[in-house]
Structure formats: structure tokens, C-alpha cells
Design a protein around this motif. Structure first.
Motif, PDB file in Angstrom:
ATOM      1  N   VAL A  93       0.839  -1.203   0.000  1.00  0.00           N
ATOM      2  CA  VAL A  93       0.000   0.000   0.000  1.00  0.00           C
ATOM      3  C   VAL A  93       0.875   1.254   0.000  1.00  0.00           C
ATOM      4  O   VAL A  93       1.822   1.372   0.783  1.00  0.00           O
ATOM      5  CB  VAL A  93      -0.945   0.013   1.216  1.00  0.00           C
ATOM      6  N   ASN A  94       0.539   2.168  -0.893  1.00  0.00           N
ATOM      7  CA  ASN A  94       1.177   3.481  -0.935  1.00  0.00           C
ATOM      8  C   ASN A  94       0.101   4.539  -0.701  1.00  0.00           C
ATOM      9  O   ASN A  94      -0.961   4.509  -1.328  1.00  0.00           O
ATOM     10  CB  ASN A  94       1.851   3.718  -2.287  1.00  0.00           C
ATOM     11  N   MET A  95       0.391   5.474   0.187  1.00  0.00           N
ATOM     12  CA  MET A  95      -0.575   6.520   0.513  1.00  0.00           C
ATOM     13  C   MET A  95       0.191   7.754   0.982  1.00  0.00           C
ATOM     14  O   MET A  95       1.110   7.641   1.795  1.00  0.00           O
ATOM     15  CB  MET A  95      -1.516   6.017   1.616  1.00  0.00           C
TER      16      MET A  95
ATOM     17  N   VAL B 193      -9.252  13.149   4.256  1.00  0.00           N
ATOM     18  CA  VAL B 193      -9.136  12.043   3.301  1.00  0.00           C
ATOM     19  C   VAL B 193      -9.951  10.845   3.764  1.00  0.00           C
ATOM     20  O   VAL B 193      -9.984  10.530   4.964  1.00  0.00           O
ATOM     21  CB  VAL B 193      -7.650  11.636   3.120  1.00  0.00           C
TER      22      VAL B 193
ATOM     23  N   LEU C 174     -10.942   6.628   3.375  1.00  0.00           N
ATOM     24  CA  LEU C 174     -10.462   5.304   2.994  1.00  0.00           C
ATOM     25  C   LEU C 174     -11.669   4.381   2.958  1.00  0.00           C
ATOM     26  O   LEU C 174     -12.307   4.145   3.986  1.00  0.00           O
ATOM     27  CB  LEU C 174      -9.428   4.787   4.004  1.00  0.00           C
TER      28      LEU C 174
ATOM     29  N   LYS D 187      -9.103  -2.414   5.506  1.00  0.00           N
ATOM     30  CA  LYS D 187      -9.083  -1.014   5.965  1.00  0.00           C
ATOM     31  C   LYS D 187      -8.653  -0.893   7.427  1.00  0.00           C
ATOM     32  O   LYS D 187      -7.773  -0.098   7.765  1.00  0.00           O
ATOM     33  CB  LYS D 187     -10.466  -0.383   5.777  1.00  0.00           C
TER      34      LYS D 187
ATOM     35  N   ARG E  81     -10.270  13.980  -0.783  1.00  0.00           N
ATOM     36  CA  ARG E  81      -9.688  12.898  -1.577  1.00  0.00           C
ATOM     37  C   ARG E  81     -10.087  11.574  -0.945  1.00  0.00           C
ATOM     38  O   ARG E  81     -10.348  11.508   0.265  1.00  0.00           O
ATOM     39  CB  ARG E  81      -8.162  12.979  -1.623  1.00  0.00           C
TER      40      ARG E  81
ATOM     41  N   TYR F 271      -9.116   7.225  -0.957  1.00  0.00           N
ATOM     42  CA  TYR F 271      -8.399   6.020  -1.374  1.00  0.00           C
ATOM     43  C   TYR F 271      -9.369   4.840  -1.292  1.00  0.00           C
ATOM     44  O   TYR F 271     -10.178   4.770  -0.364  1.00  0.00           O
ATOM     45  CB  TYR F 271      -7.212   5.737  -0.459  1.00  0.00           C
TER      46      TYR F 271
ATOM     47  N   LEU G   2      -9.592   0.706  -1.123  1.00  0.00           N
ATOM     48  CA  LEU G   2      -8.840  -0.507  -0.821  1.00  0.00           C
ATOM     49  C   LEU G   2      -9.695  -1.722  -1.151  1.00  0.00           C
ATOM     50  O   LEU G   2     -10.882  -1.767  -0.812  1.00  0.00           O
ATOM     51  CB  LEU G   2      -8.463  -0.512   0.664  1.00  0.00           C
TER      52      LEU G   2
ATOM     53  N   ILE H 204      -4.566  -0.891  -2.810  1.00  0.00           N
ATOM     54  CA  ILE H 204      -5.187   0.342  -3.281  1.00  0.00           C
ATOM     55  C   ILE H 204      -5.514   0.181  -4.767  1.00  0.00           C
ATOM     56  O   ILE H 204      -4.616  -0.056  -5.588  1.00  0.00           O
ATOM     57  CB  ILE H 204      -4.264   1.558  -3.083  1.00  0.00           C
TER      58      ILE H 204
ATOM     59  N   SER I 233      -7.546   6.090  -6.362  1.00  0.00           N
ATOM     60  CA  SER I 233      -7.499   7.258  -5.479  1.00  0.00           C
ATOM     61  C   SER I 233      -7.863   8.478  -6.302  1.00  0.00           C
ATOM     62  O   SER I 233      -7.645   8.513  -7.516  1.00  0.00           O
ATOM     63  CB  SER I 233      -6.117   7.430  -4.837  1.00  0.00           C
TER      64      SER I 233
ATOM     65  N   ILE J  73     -13.796   9.109  -7.923  1.00  0.00           N
ATOM     66  CA  ILE J  73     -14.048   7.797  -7.327  1.00  0.00           C
ATOM     67  C   ILE J  73     -15.454   7.311  -7.665  1.00  0.00           C
ATOM     68  O   ILE J  73     -15.677   6.134  -7.970  1.00  0.00           O
ATOM     69  CB  ILE J  73     -13.860   7.864  -5.795  1.00  0.00           C
TER      70      ILE J  73
END
Length: 258
Positions: free
Chosen positions: A26-28, A36, A38, A46, A225, A227, A229, A234, A237, A243
Motif C-alpha cells: 500500500v502506498n498513501m 481524506v 479510505l 481497511k 480525496r 483512497y 482498498l 489500493i 485514489s 471515485i
């Protein structure tokens, strides 16, 4: 306007339980002051990711930086001291303590009087306790809970318990507030009130908020924003509108429009 600073950087973070990768690479990146979301289906990973960010679990791989400092593998209290506080999907108040005592617990993390003065009940201990009590009462006023400061926390109505848990987390003076399904169990009006409260908290306290939530009305209404999952990864985003129309997100939610 000054450029935003990177507050939270999650770099290729994974968590393996046995042979199962609950969170995978995971990159965030979250900037200072952002709000933000999720989101993802049940079992997407999550809460596991939240547990990694707050020290409940140690990453199996990857790095987590908060304000440029590595926090992966630190204990929860150490991460809280460094500026990240959270609430839980299932409310975790100190149920047999009063409303006021629940908030004072968080203030103790930043107490100025020492353990020595507390053990020997020196004047500094009583002065420090009085200061924390005064601050806690003022804090409860913000959340309209000061009139119930002496009530036992578990006796509060559900919505007020949620507000108290958020108040306690904020009393730890975080840079980053992580909210795990704050609208769970709330009726529609309580959810609208919560959405307004979350937005107000970000603006009033000048902090960054990351929230997990299944209520898409709340997420789309309050987050800048989001993200997404799914199966620990992910998959998307972007802004709420991006989204909402992303085909991968729609597929992950079993064809339902988010």
C-alpha cells in the motif's frame, strides 16, 4: 498560500498473517490539513491498515513516516505521542469512568508534572491535575458534553459516546486524527451532524483527518480525496467525483454505484 507539507507517507506497506497478505504494498500520501477517506468492501483490509498506522500491528514490509519520522513498529502510545490519535469501529471508552475522566486520560499524555511529584503527592501534582481538569471541562464544552462531565461514560446515548471518543482522541493534541467508521450505528440526522462536526474539527483544530467509512453519503460529502482498498490493495485514489465514476471502484462494490 503556503505549500502543503507531507504529513503521512505510507510506502509499500504490507502485513502478512500466516500465509495471508491482509495488506499488500500500500502506498498513501496525505498532506498536512487534508481530509481524506479510505473506503472499500468488508474485508478489504481497511482496519488492518489503520492498525498498522497506529502501532497495533507492525508492518511485515514497507515504511510508514509521520512528519518525516519513521513510526513503523513503534508502540501505539509512542505513535500517539508523535501526533497520531484514533477512534475505533467499536467504541472503546473507559466505560466505568466519568466523561471528564475519559478526556483527562488523554491530557495526561502531555502532563507537565512529573511521576515523582505524583507519587509523593507534591504541590506540583495537584496543580497539574487542576490545570488538566480545567482544560478537559473546556474541551467538553466544545462537544456539548460539559453538562454530563460527571456521568459514567457507558451510560451516555450512543451518539454522545461517539462524540466523547472523538473528544478524547483530540485531547491528545494529534496532527493526524484517524476515525474508524465514526457513523456506524447512527441514524441519518446523527450522520449529518457528524459530517458537519468532522469538517468543523479539521478547520477549527487545523489538523489532518483520515477516516474509514461505509456511509458513502458522508464520505462523498466531507472528504477532499479518497483512497479505495480492495483485497488489501489500493485500486483507486482521487476526488469524490473521480471515485464515484471509477469503473474499478464500481466493480469492487459489486456493481453498485458509490
Amino acid at each position: 498560500m503556503a505549500a502543503q507539507q507531507l504529513l503521512l507517507n505510507v510506502d509499500n506497506v504490507s502485513r502478512v498473517f500466516g500465509g495471508l497478505k491482509a495488506v499488500s504494498d500500500v502506498n498513501m500520501q496525505i498532506q498536512d490539513g487534508e481530509l481524506v477517506g479510505l473506503i472499500g468492501p468488508n474485508g478489504a483490509g481497511k482496519t488492518t491498515l489503520f492498525n498498522l498506522l497506529t502501532g497495533v500491528y507492525e508492518p511485515s514490509g514497507g515504511k510508514i513516516h509521520l512528519s518525516g519520522e519513521s513510526v513503523g513498529g513503534l508502540r501505539p502510545y509512542q505513535i500517539t505521542k508523535r501526533g497520531a490519535a484514533r477512534t475505533f469501529q467499536n467504541i472503546r471508552l473507559f466505560g466505568d469512568m466519568t466523561v471528564l475522566e475519559n478526556v483527562m486520560v488523554a491530557y495526561h499524555m502531555h502532563a507537565r508534572h512529573s511521576l515523582f511529584t505524583s507519587i509523593f503527592r507534591l504541590p506540583g501534582h495537584f496543580k497539574g491535575e487542576a490545570e488538566m481538569r480545567e482544560k478537559a471541562v473546556e474541551f467538553l464544552k466544545i462537544f456539548n458534553l460539559d453538562g454530563k462531565k460527571d456521568e459514567i461514560a457507558k451510560n451516555l446515548p450512543y451518539g454522545e459516546q461517539r462524540r466523547l471518543e472523538i473528544a478524547r482522541a483530540l485531547a491528545a493534541r494529534p496532527k493526524l486524527l484517524l476515525l474508524d467508521e465514526p457513523a456506524a450505528g447512527m441514524n441519518p440526522q446523527e450522520t449529518v451532524d457528524l459530517m458537519n462536526l468532522i469538517r468543523w474539527i479539521r478547520d477549527e483544530f487545523k489538523i489532518t483527518i483520515l477516516l474509514i467509512e461505509h456511509d458513502m453519503g458522508l464520505v462523498m460529502g466531507v472528504c477532499e480525496r479518497i483512497y479505495v482498498l480492495d483485497h488489501g490493495q489500493i485500486i483507486a485514489s482521487g476526488t469524490p467525483e473521480e471515485i464515484r465514476t471509477n469503473p474499478h471502484v464500481i466493480e469492487a462494490y459489486l456493481g453498485q454505484e458509490v
